[in-house]
Write a protein that holds these residues in place. Structure first.
Motif, PDB file in Angstrom:
ATOM      1  N   HIS A 106      29.728 -10.577   9.702  1.00  0.00           N
ATOM      2  CA  HIS A 106      30.682  -9.503   9.423  1.00  0.00           C
ATOM      3  C   HIS A 106      31.719  -9.981   8.406  1.00  0.00           C
ATOM      4  N   GLY A 107      32.310  -9.034   7.697  1.00  0.00           N
ATOM      5  CA  GLY A 107      33.279  -9.395   6.674  1.00  0.00           C
ATOM      6  C   GLY A 107      32.644  -9.800   5.360  1.00  0.00           C
ATOM      7  N   ASN A 108      31.340  -9.639   5.241  1.00  0.00           N
ATOM      8  CA  ASN A 108      30.632  -9.837   3.983  1.00  0.00           C
ATOM      9  C   ASN A 108      30.299  -8.454   3.413  1.00  0.00           C
ATOM     10  N   PRO A 109      30.126  -8.335   2.102  1.00  0.00           N
ATOM     11  CA  PRO A 109      29.748  -7.047   1.533  1.00  0.00           C
ATOM     12  C   PRO A 109      28.472  -6.445   2.131  1.00  0.00           C
ATOM     13  N   ILE A 110      27.544  -7.256   2.631  1.00  0.00           N
ATOM     14  CA  ILE A 110      26.308  -6.705   3.207  1.00  0.00           C
ATOM     15  C   ILE A 110      26.581  -5.859   4.443  1.00  0.00           C
ATOM     16  N   GLU A 111      27.730  -6.049   5.054  1.00  0.00           N
ATOM     17  CA  GLU A 111      28.072  -5.278   6.242  1.00  0.00           C
ATOM     18  C   GLU A 111      28.144  -3.781   5.929  1.00  0.00           C
ATOM     19  N   GLU A 112      28.385  -3.452   4.671  1.00  0.00           N
ATOM     20  CA  GLU A 112      28.487  -2.053   4.247  1.00  0.00           C
ATOM     21  C   GLU A 112      27.127  -1.421   3.955  1.00  0.00           C
ATOM     22  N   GLU A 113      26.085  -2.228   3.919  1.00  0.00           N
ATOM     23  CA  GLU A 113      24.742  -1.716   3.634  1.00  0.00           C
ATOM     24  C   GLU A 113      24.237  -0.877   4.801  1.00  0.00           C
ATOM     25  N   LYS A 114      23.574   0.204   4.464  1.00  0.00           N
ATOM     26  CA  LYS A 114      23.000   1.070   5.499  1.00  0.00           C
ATOM     27  C   LYS A 114      21.963   0.284   6.311  1.00  0.00           C
ATOM     28  N   GLY A 115      22.057   0.367   7.616  1.00  0.00           N
ATOM     29  CA  GLY A 115      21.110  -0.315   8.481  1.00  0.00           C
ATOM     30  C   GLY A 115      21.375  -1.801   8.644  1.00  0.00           C
ATOM     31  N   TYR A 116      22.546  -2.250   8.250  1.00  0.00           N
ATOM     32  CA  TYR A 116      22.900  -3.682   8.289  1.00  0.00           C
ATOM     33  C   TYR A 116      22.567  -4.326   9.633  1.00  0.00           C
ATOM     34  N   ARG A 117      23.102  -3.799  10.694  1.00  0.00           N
ATOM     35  CA  ARG A 117      22.939  -4.401  12.022  1.00  0.00           C
ATOM     36  C   ARG A 117      21.468  -4.406  12.460  1.00  0.00           C
ATOM     37  N   ASN A 118      20.795  -3.262  12.311  1.00  0.00           N
ATOM     38  CA  ASN A 118      19.380  -3.180  12.692  1.00  0.00           C
ATOM     39  C   ASN A 118      18.509  -4.121  11.867  1.00  0.00           C
ATOM     40  N   TYR A 119      18.823  -4.252  10.584  1.00  0.00           N
ATOM     41  CA  TYR A 119      18.050  -5.133   9.715  1.00  0.00           C
ATOM     42  C   TYR A 119      18.143  -6.578  10.202  1.00  0.00           C
ATOM     43  N   VAL A 120      19.360  -7.033  10.467  1.00  0.00           N
ATOM     44  CA  VAL A 120      19.551  -8.416  10.892  1.00  0.00           C
ATOM     45  C   VAL A 120      18.867  -8.666  12.232  1.00  0.00           C
ATOM     46  N   ILE A 121      19.044  -7.760  13.158  1.00  0.00           N
ATOM     47  CA  ILE A 121      18.459  -7.925  14.496  1.00  0.00           C
ATOM     48  C   ILE A 121      16.930  -7.907  14.443  1.00  0.00           C
TER      49      ILE A 121
END
Length: 132
Positions: free
Chosen positions: A101-116
């Motif tokens: 969190h706190g990186n620009p990628i956090e704003e990407e759509k689907g960020y959390r689901n992608y990482v998980i």
């Protein structure tokens, strides 16, 4: 401080630790990380936890995947822009905790689901359970 446990050293002065804190610096690359770890640590291959939070890292440097035993990696508060950077971490079989969190990628759509979905063995992601 009295609550801190002193870090043990070998007879040669190398540190006997499984964690490294390099947070709150202005690091923008990790080009010298392997060299530094080898000079300071007795067994750098046994590193369990690395805190690189609050730096200026634009990518997830491939040097991090050389730490095969890594369980916890803090990368929050950096400058990582591309979700695909997370793919690099998929080869770490023991990685269970990650912060981004706190990186620009956090704003990407689907960020959390992608990482998980990329790192299904995580037990903690951005200080929460992955299912949260």
């Amino acid at each position: 401080m009295p609550w801190q446990k002193p870090i043990k050293r070998t007879e040669k002065g190398l540190l006997l630790t499984q964690s490294v804190r390099l947070n709150n610096n202005t690091l923008n690359d990790l080009a010298e990380l392997t060299s530094i770890m080898t000079q300071l640590l007795d067994r750098p291959e046994d590193i369990y936890w690395i805190d690189l939070s609050f730096n200026d890292l634009p990518t997830i440097d491939p040097v991090l995947i050389t730490y095969y035993n890594l369980h916890s990696l803090n990368l929050h508060g950096n400058s990582i822009h591309q979700l695909a950077e997370v793919d690099k971490l998929a080869v770490l079989p023991h990685l269970r905790s990650l912060t981004l969190h706190g990186n620009p990628i956090e704003e990407e759509k689907g960020y959390r689901n992608y990482v998980i979905s990329t790192l299904p063995n995580l037990k903690s992601f951005d200080f929460q359970a992955p299912s949260a």
